[in-house]
Design an enzyme around this catalytic site. Structure first.
Site, PDB file in Angstrom:
ATOM      1  N   LYS A   1       0.915  -0.961   0.001  1.00 47.96           N
ATOM      2  CA  LYS A   1      -0.038   0.011   0.139  1.00 47.96           C
ATOM      3  C   LYS A   1       0.899   1.418   0.075  1.00 47.96           C
ATOM      4  O   LYS A   1       0.563   2.340  -0.783  1.00 47.96           O
ATOM      5  CB  LYS A   1      -1.048   0.078   1.259  1.00 47.96           C
TER       6      LYS A   1
ATOM      7  N   GLN B   1      -4.666  -1.705   9.526  1.00 44.91           N
ATOM      8  CA  GLN B   1      -4.773  -3.192   8.845  1.00 44.91           C
ATOM      9  C   GLN B   1      -5.587  -4.080   9.873  1.00 44.91           C
ATOM     10  O   GLN B   1      -5.163  -4.187  11.030  1.00 44.91           O
ATOM     11  CB  GLN B   1      -3.339  -3.539   8.588  1.00 44.91           C
TER      12      GLN B   1
ATOM     13  N   ASP C   1     -10.810   2.876   3.890  1.00 44.48           N
ATOM     14  CA  ASP C   1     -11.410   1.516   3.847  1.00 44.48           C
ATOM     15  C   ASP C   1     -12.743   1.241   3.630  1.00 44.48           C
ATOM     16  O   ASP C   1     -13.017   0.365   3.279  1.00 44.48           O
ATOM     17  CB  ASP C   1     -10.914   0.601   5.265  1.00 44.48           C
TER      18      ASP C   1
HETATM   19  N1  GUN Z   1      -6.891  -6.962   5.872  1.00 42.30           N
HETATM   20  C1  GUN Z   1      -7.033  -7.721   4.797  1.00 42.30           C
HETATM   21  N2  GUN Z   1      -7.460  -7.040   3.692  1.00 42.30           N
HETATM   22  C2  GUN Z   1      -8.038  -5.778   4.287  1.00 42.30           C
HETATM   23  C3  GUN Z   1      -8.447  -4.253   4.064  1.00 42.30           C
HETATM   24  O1  GUN Z   1      -8.883  -4.311   2.763  1.00 42.30           O
HETATM   25  N3  GUN Z   1      -8.220  -3.450   4.821  1.00 42.30           N
HETATM   26  C4  GUN Z   1      -7.972  -3.584   6.266  1.00 42.30           C
HETATM   27  N4  GUN Z   1      -7.775  -2.595   7.085  1.00 42.30           N
HETATM   28  N5  GUN Z   1      -7.402  -4.845   6.607  1.00 42.30           N
HETATM   29  C5  GUN Z   1      -7.225  -5.772   5.612  1.00 42.30           C
END
Ligand code: GUN
Length: 282
Positions: free
Chosen positions: A54, A98, A121
């Site tokens: 990311k 996350q 998100d």
């Molecule tokens: N863990 C796995 N996929 C995601 C996501 O799209 N967002 C977040 N915050 N955690 C994740």
């Protein structure tokens, strides 16, 4: 005839290039470089890789990112305090905690504490409520990526029969609203659905997001349907989706592979949401 393979890597690259060009326009017009803040609690190796990707994507799109790596024994209160500080910090446009978080932390409470204007998100109750009400704010990245892939096939969703297998907060439920907003006729299936194959066979667009390896076989698919596989299942034979790719690709009109389908779209849509957050805050 073999289905068209929907190349998520290519579509993701296109979206990220579009975001990069819009970031450059935004900054050229006097906007501040958008900033994404990420938070990881503990040392989950998969989370470290996802979040590093990311940050790389932010850099490639001309945006900045900051990371907060917290020890695994961080308390709920301390995590909430950080999320609240990031919300109050004018220099931060997007906040992403996350998941998963360690067991002693309540993820729903943490996600609910994210400033809705920075909820890139799209998982907070405010974002979910706006989406369910037909006035979307931030749209969760994976479902947004699914819609982008369907659009890429040139499918007209108006009046189309769209069937979703799976009713998760992250994917299935947001997709119900997104597809309704596009005037599809939407059916949501789950573990109690009777005659799952029969319901799926009605679909012009079939989306599998249920986490059961190769659940969707050719008998679930109407000839020519668009099949989107959100599943990522680790098996003894490597990564497989919720769709049995080989036989289904002989029936479907278009299909996403796993890996290389929906997966790469999530980061692209996160970049798009981060720019959107920066724009609306400017
Ligand atoms: N863990 C796995 N996929 C995601 C996501 O799209 N967002 C977040 N915050 N955690 C994740």
């Amino acid at each position: 005839m073999l289905a068209e393979i929907i190349d998520g890597k290519q579509v993701s690259a296109e979206v990220r290039a579009r975001v990069a060009s819009e970031v450059s326009e935004f900054v050229g017009g006097g906007g501040r470089v958008p900033v994404l803040a990420t938070v990881i609690v503990g040392e989950d190796p998969a989370s470290e890789v996802y979040v590093a990707n990311k940050h790389r994507a932010c850099e490639e799109a001309g945006m900045k990112s900051v990371h907060h790596g917290l020890p695994g024994d961080t308390s709920q209160e301390d995590l909430l305090a950080l999320v609240s500080n990031l919300g109050a910090d004018d220099g931060i446009d997007g906040i992403l905690v996350q998941l998963p978080v360690p067991d002693h932390i309540n993820p729903d409470e943490v996600v609910a504490a994210i400033d809705p204007a920075k909820d890139v998100d799209g998982l907070s109750p405010v974002s979910a409520g706006l989406l369910a009400g037909g006035n979307p704010g931030m749209i969760p990245c994976t479902p947004a990526g699914v819609i982008e892939l369907i659009d890429h096939t040139g499918t007209d969703l108006t009046g189309a029969d769209a069937v979703i297998v799976g009713r998760s907060k992250l994917v299935g439920r947001p997709l119900i609203s997104l597809l309704l907003d596009r005037n599809a006729t939407v059916t949501a299936c789950h573990s109690r659905t009777r005659d799952l194959a029969g319901v799926c066979r009605r679909a012009d667009v079939l989306i599998a997001a249920v986490g059961v390896p190769r659940l969707i076989g050719p008998e679930f698919v109407k000839p020519g349907a668009v099949v989107i596989d959100v599943g990522i299942n680790r098996t003894g034979n490597g990564l497989v989706g919720d769709v049995d790719f080989e036989p289904v690709s002989k029936v479907a009109g278009a299909i996403t592979p796993v890996p290389g389908g929906v997966g790469p779209m999530t980061i692209a849509m996160l970049m798009s949401n981060t720019l959107r957050a920066a724009r609306s805050r400017a």
